[in-house]
Design an enzyme around this catalytic site. Structure first.
Site, PDB file in Angstrom:
ATOM      1  CB  CYS B 106      40.931  36.396  33.669  1.00 36.10           C
ATOM      2  SG  CYS B 106      42.429  37.779  33.745  1.00 36.10           S
ATOM      3  CB  CYS B 109      46.708  37.081  33.582  1.00 36.36           C
ATOM      4  SG  CYS B 109      45.788  38.172  34.514  1.00 36.36           S
ATOM      5  CB  SER B 110      44.957  32.727  35.396  1.00 41.07           C
ATOM      6  OG  SER B 110      46.026  33.108  36.120  1.00 41.07           O
ATOM      7  CB  CYS B 111      41.915  37.670  37.539  1.00 41.97           C
ATOM      8  SG  CYS B 111      43.645  38.835  36.868  1.00 41.97           S
TER       9      CYS B 111
END
Lengths: 118, 202
Positions: B106, B109-111
């Site tokens: 991702c 962000c940090s999905c």
């Protein structure tokens, strides 16, 4: 917004909340269509990564209709529309030194894309 | 480093102190229920993690009909095993083959697919992985110890939307006749992100 209470945590996590929208919005593209991403540079939120703006790709699959975060995050307008996996070759994004085999798939919405001519 | 000679009476890091301050403020203002917070932390520390995803993979390795459903509609096939909910509402499963290797990132962000993998490791959320996975996936994988032949096609999936991706690693050779439970032990977290392969049987 109600505060999440301890006795509701497990059920709330299990249920989740999809951004998928049950709306009859026509798709602008179909798998196999050649597209070009828009060259947009908004000050606010966008899900179109900078490294993939103004690039040519191919619609790989249509995920269905989802909330459009670019407007939803900035103005609250959900503007539901189709979201696709768009395939880009590594060379299209990174140039001739990139692997001739490798691909990058990016999830993008109708409003990020235009038909690629020719 | 000079000029920092007074003693702190706490062993907490600046980040831990900041989190504690935020938690106190949010609690005092009535915006979070501390008991709810404890259950959230307990859930992702002890209940939800990559063993869930490993069970999905092992089932797919042993049940061709399940694998077909999993690749066609990841969300409902994963829900058959009871893994549903937040950050796993719309799942897509990507099959590795001898000629195709999938890697998930991702960049924005940090999905990450929580119901099957739990919370993401620190490196998955860090800028070096997020920025380099798309431009130099082979170099990143090599740093994880995974070197792929040039004739394997690498597909990097950037989770920029609300779809969450799970890699279905290849079943290792020499595992014929192993039970689903034993196979699940071979499935690592990294093999389901794409930075690793499933383990060889001992």
């Amino acid at each position: 917004m109600p505060v999440l209470q301890a006795d509701k945590v497990t059920e709330t996590l299990r249920r989740g909340g999809s951004a998928r929208v049950d709306a009859d919005v026509p798709a602008r593209f179909a798998p196999g269509d050649r597209v070009v991403t828009r060259n947009i540079n908004p000050l606010g939120h966008t899900r179109l990564p900078r490294y993939a703006r103004g690039r040519q790709g191919v619609i790989d699959r249509d995920h269905g209709v989802f909330i459009f975060p670019d407007t939803h995050a900035n103005t609250g307008d959900p503007k539901p529309q189709h979201c696709y996996s768009v395939l880009f070759t590594a060379r299209e994004l990174w140039g001739a030194d990139a692997s001739p085999r490798d691909k990058i798939y990016i999830d993008l919405w109708d409003d990020h894309l235009d038909p690629a001519d020719g | 480093m000079t000029g920092h000679d007074h003693q702190h009476d706490s062993s907490l890091s600046p980040t831990e102190l900041r989190v504690k301050a935020l938690e106190s403020l949010l609690t005092e203002k009535g915006l979070v229920d501390p008991a709810a917070l404890d259950i959230l932390i307990e859930t992702y520390e002890n209940k939800v993690g990559p063993r869930n995803g490993a069970r999905v993979v092992a089932r797919a390795w042993t049940d061709p009909d399940y694998k077909k459903r999993l690749l066609e509609d990841g969300s409902s096939a994963i829900a058959e095993l009871g893994y549903t909910g937040r950050q796993g509402e719309d799942m897509v499963v990507l099959e590795n083959t001898p000629s195709v290797h999938n890697l998930v990132v991702c960049t924005l962000c940090s999905c990450y697919p929580w119901p099957v993998l739990g919370l993401p490791p620190v490196w998955y959320k860090a800028a070096p992985y997020r920025s380099r996975a798309v431009i130099d996936p082979r170099g990143v994988m090599a740093e994880f110890g995974l070197v792929l032949d040039d004739d394997v096609e690498v597909r990097v999936w950037d989770s920029t939307a609300e779809l969450r991706y799970l890699v279905l690693p290849e079943r290792p050779a020499g595992t014929d006749g192993m039970s689903e439970e034993a196979l699940a032990e071979l499935v690592t977290r990294d093999s389901m992100i794409g930075t690793g392969l499933a383990l060889q049987p001992k």
